[in-house]
Enzyme design. Structure first.
Site, PDB file in Angstrom:
ATOM      1  N   ASP A 119       9.258   0.367  -4.892  1.00 55.30           N
ATOM      2  CA  ASP A 119       8.609   0.998  -6.048  1.00 55.30           C
ATOM      3  C   ASP A 119       8.517   2.511  -5.819  1.00 55.30           C
ATOM      4  OD1 ASP A 119       5.061   0.660  -5.332  1.00 55.30           O
ATOM      5  OD2 ASP A 119       6.781   0.566  -3.960  1.00 55.30           O
ATOM      6  N   ASP A 120       8.364   2.883  -4.560  1.00 51.83           N
ATOM      7  CA  ASP A 120       8.250   4.308  -4.249  1.00 51.83           C
ATOM      8  C   ASP A 120       9.592   5.030  -4.395  1.00 51.83           C
ATOM      9  OD1 ASP A 120       7.837   3.710  -0.638  1.00 51.83           O
ATOM     10  OD2 ASP A 120       9.214   2.872  -2.113  1.00 51.83           O
TER      11      ASP A 120
ATOM     12  N   ASP B 265      -1.659   3.661   0.827  1.00 51.02           N
ATOM     13  CA  ASP B 265      -1.505   2.286   1.290  1.00 51.02           C
ATOM     14  C   ASP B 265      -2.824   1.832   1.918  1.00 51.02           C
ATOM     15  OD1 ASP B 265       1.975   2.463   2.469  1.00 51.02           O
ATOM     16  OD2 ASP B 265       1.104   2.103   0.481  1.00 51.02           O
ATOM     17  N   ASP B 266      -3.049   0.517   1.937  1.00 56.39           N
ATOM     18  CA  ASP B 266      -4.345   0.022   2.417  1.00 56.39           C
ATOM     19  C   ASP B 266      -4.417  -0.073   3.940  1.00 56.39           C
ATOM     20  OD1 ASP B 266      -4.058  -3.619   1.906  1.00 56.39           O
ATOM     21  OD2 ASP B 266      -2.645  -2.137   2.689  1.00 56.39           O
ATOM     22  N   ASP B 267      -3.457   0.543   4.632  1.00 55.73           N
ATOM     23  CA  ASP B 267      -3.539   0.579   6.099  1.00 55.73           C
ATOM     24  C   ASP B 267      -3.372   2.001   6.626  1.00 55.73           C
ATOM     25  OD1 ASP B 267      -0.108  -0.565   6.829  1.00 55.73           O
ATOM     26  OD2 ASP B 267      -0.918   1.037   5.573  1.00 55.73           O
TER      27      ASP B 267
ATOM     28  N   ARG C 199      15.968  -1.169   1.387  1.00 56.22           N
ATOM     29  CA  ARG C 199      15.739   0.134   0.771  1.00 56.22           C
ATOM     30  C   ARG C 199      17.063   0.872   0.526  1.00 56.22           C
ATOM     31  NH1 ARG C 199      10.442   1.197   0.333  1.00 56.22           N
ATOM     32  NH2 ARG C 199      10.270   3.400   0.852  1.00 56.22           N
TER      33      ARG C 199
ATOM     34  N   GLN D 297      -3.799  -0.104  -3.460  1.00 55.39           N
ATOM     35  CA  GLN D 297      -3.474  -1.509  -3.657  1.00 55.39           C
ATOM     36  C   GLN D 297      -3.774  -2.247  -2.350  1.00 55.39           C
ATOM     37  OE1 GLN D 297      -0.405  -3.015  -6.347  1.00 55.39           O
ATOM     38  NE2 GLN D 297       0.907  -3.142  -4.520  1.00 55.39           N
TER      39      GLN D 297
END
Lengths: 330, 330
Positions: free
Chosen positions: A243-244, A149-151, A292, A70
């Site tokens: 979500d995780d 993740d996108d990083d 969290r 994502q």
């Protein structure tokens, strides 16, 4: 006619048969030649047409995985990571979940820089939601999902090994980032990592979650996720977080065991400092960790109980990177 | 006679019945008193009588293990190690396989230094055989066996953790010493450790055996071992070696998977230099490793195939000894 045939002299029959056989062979060769000439040129067509993906054999469905990544406001990091991830062994396809609402996907640029090792599908989203990546995408053909993740940059060696571990523990989330919850005397749970006290099961630490931002899990769990109570979706949307944690609750409840298996990464890096966008990720928000903990308690309410279980199993690759990383004083 | 009884008046019969009943009760009380007086004094007998051990509840049978330690010519090391191992958590009993033929077991000394945490049984052998330790001892009550060489010291932390790992992988040999076999183009196998080339499954090394001289395994395998072909016993007796390789063949064949699960030890030591006996163990013989390669090939003949499978899973304890031994650059 049969009788007639038998009466022919052997030599005459032999020549006619030979002639007939030769004609048949020549005709077959001509047809073969024509077919070969008509075969499409594989090289030209293979990579450009993203829509025509090869149908996955059931063998490959288990031997390969789909990367789901994502992305929001970090297209430079995304493209850097795609160059790396598109070449990981056993990768079948990449699904990019495009959370840049209203912005065009870089399809032209992607195609102009082809051919690429695997198909990459850009899934344009209509709302920027954290849980967009947990849809049951129709393009998903493999049993295994690698979610990233996108990083986050994980080495190919780590991914190849972790995938082999997932194949031995397919009902677990097999990944590189362990976290835990702890109970407190008040009954309120708290979320954290190594900085929190050990949960008190003998010596050493325990983990009860493996984050999905760098993990393999069974694609069936995406299907299961769609069936979660509405309150779970509301929680994730409200926090744009967790979500995780929700996925770990789902998996733990499903298996009755610890949801994750932690594989210790040799080389994992966070690239968020490298982005030009200045955007540095949700976890920098002040309230991130408190949120969290909040999510853990909300999910316990929604699921009417705490399904997460502890584990202290840490898996590494035997003999890698050092060929004797298991030597001892004996 | 029956008729006669029925004719007696009710009152007379009542008094006779009462008298009879009283006599019976008094006699029973006297007998009970006598039995109580005759019961042995528990305190005196508990530790000295090695034969009367408490019957194991089925719960304990899974939650505890039996240490089997074979010993030859190193009684000083044995006793040093027994002081350590007798106090390991979840230990149910110790079985010492006494290969010192003709020599008295140190029972008096052992008892004089009691009480001890668990029962220790000395099994006197008639022949000094390597495979004596692989008998199906009747004293064995637990599902798990911890087998330990008489010169190997493994920390309690390592053992407690490895036992918890065995409970998650009960059909495997879970231990601290990995080894492997490799194929050669000639079809002849060779035995070794990290010094041999990697078996060629991706990067890193692989192991295909876990040695039983420092490992947990299911007690059922001792039963299975008795049913192995005679040629296996002959091989072990001929070499006074390779009983552990044979056990790995047995387990691999039974499970169809890799026989062992390697747990990386934090603190494992070889004490053979510390012995007064000067005896330094079989593995110092010049032909030791060559014998083990020989055994691998013989066993492949006997089993008509190579059942050993490779694994590259290395398990460590999360957060121990360093509370964050899993931290990374993220």
């Amino acid at each position: 006619r049969y009788l007639h045939f038998c009466k022919l002299p052997g030599r005459v029959m032999g020549i006619r048969l030979l002639r007939f056989t030769s004609v048949v062979i020549i005709v077959l060769l001509l047809v073969a030649g024509a077919l070969t000439a008509l075969l499409p040129n594989i090289k030209d067509d293979k990579m450009l047409n993203l829509k025509r993906e090869p149908k996955l054999q059931s063998q490959s469905a288990l031997d390969s995985f789909t990367l789901i990544m994502q992305t929001y406001n970090r297209t430079d990091l995304l493209l850097k990571l795609l160059n790396h991830y598109q070449a990981i062994p056993h990768l079948h396809k990449v699904i990019v979940v495009w959370n840049n609402i209203g912005e065009k996907i870089p399809e032209e640029m992607w195609n102009s820089l082809g051919p690429h090792p695997v198909p990459v599908v850009f899934k344009v989203q209509t709302v920027n939601r954290m849980r967009n990546r947990l849809q049951n995408f129709p393009e998903l053909e493999t049993k295994a999902v690698l979610m990233m993740d996108d990083d986050t940059l994980v080495s190919a060696h780590d991914l190849a090994f972790a995938f082999s571990v997932w194949q031995q523990f397919p009902e677990h989330i097999v990944g590189f980032v362990p976290r835990k919850h702890i109970s407190t005397p008040s009954g309120v749970y708290s979320y954290g990592s190594f900085e929190l006290q050990n949960p008190g099961f003998g010596n050493g630490d325990q983990y009860s979650m493996v984050l999905i931002g760098a993990a393999f899990f069974h694609s069936g769990y995406l299907e299961d996720f769609q069936r979660q109570p509405e309150a779970v979706f509301a929680l994730i949307d409200e926090t744009q977080n967790c979500d995780d944690i929700a996925m770990n609750f789902l998996v733990a409840k499903h298996t009755g065991k610890s949801s994750g298996v932690f594989v210790k990464p040799v080389d994992i890096r966070n690239l968020e400092k490298d982005t030009n966008s200045g955007y540095s990720g949700m976890w920098h928000r002040a309230e991130h960790l408190l949120q969290r903990s909040y999510c853990v308690n909300k999910l316990v309410n929604i699921y009417d109980g705490m399904p997460l279980k502890y584990s202290n199993i840490m898996i590494s690759q035997f003999g890698f990177p050092n060929y004797a990383n298991h030597k001892n004083k004996m």
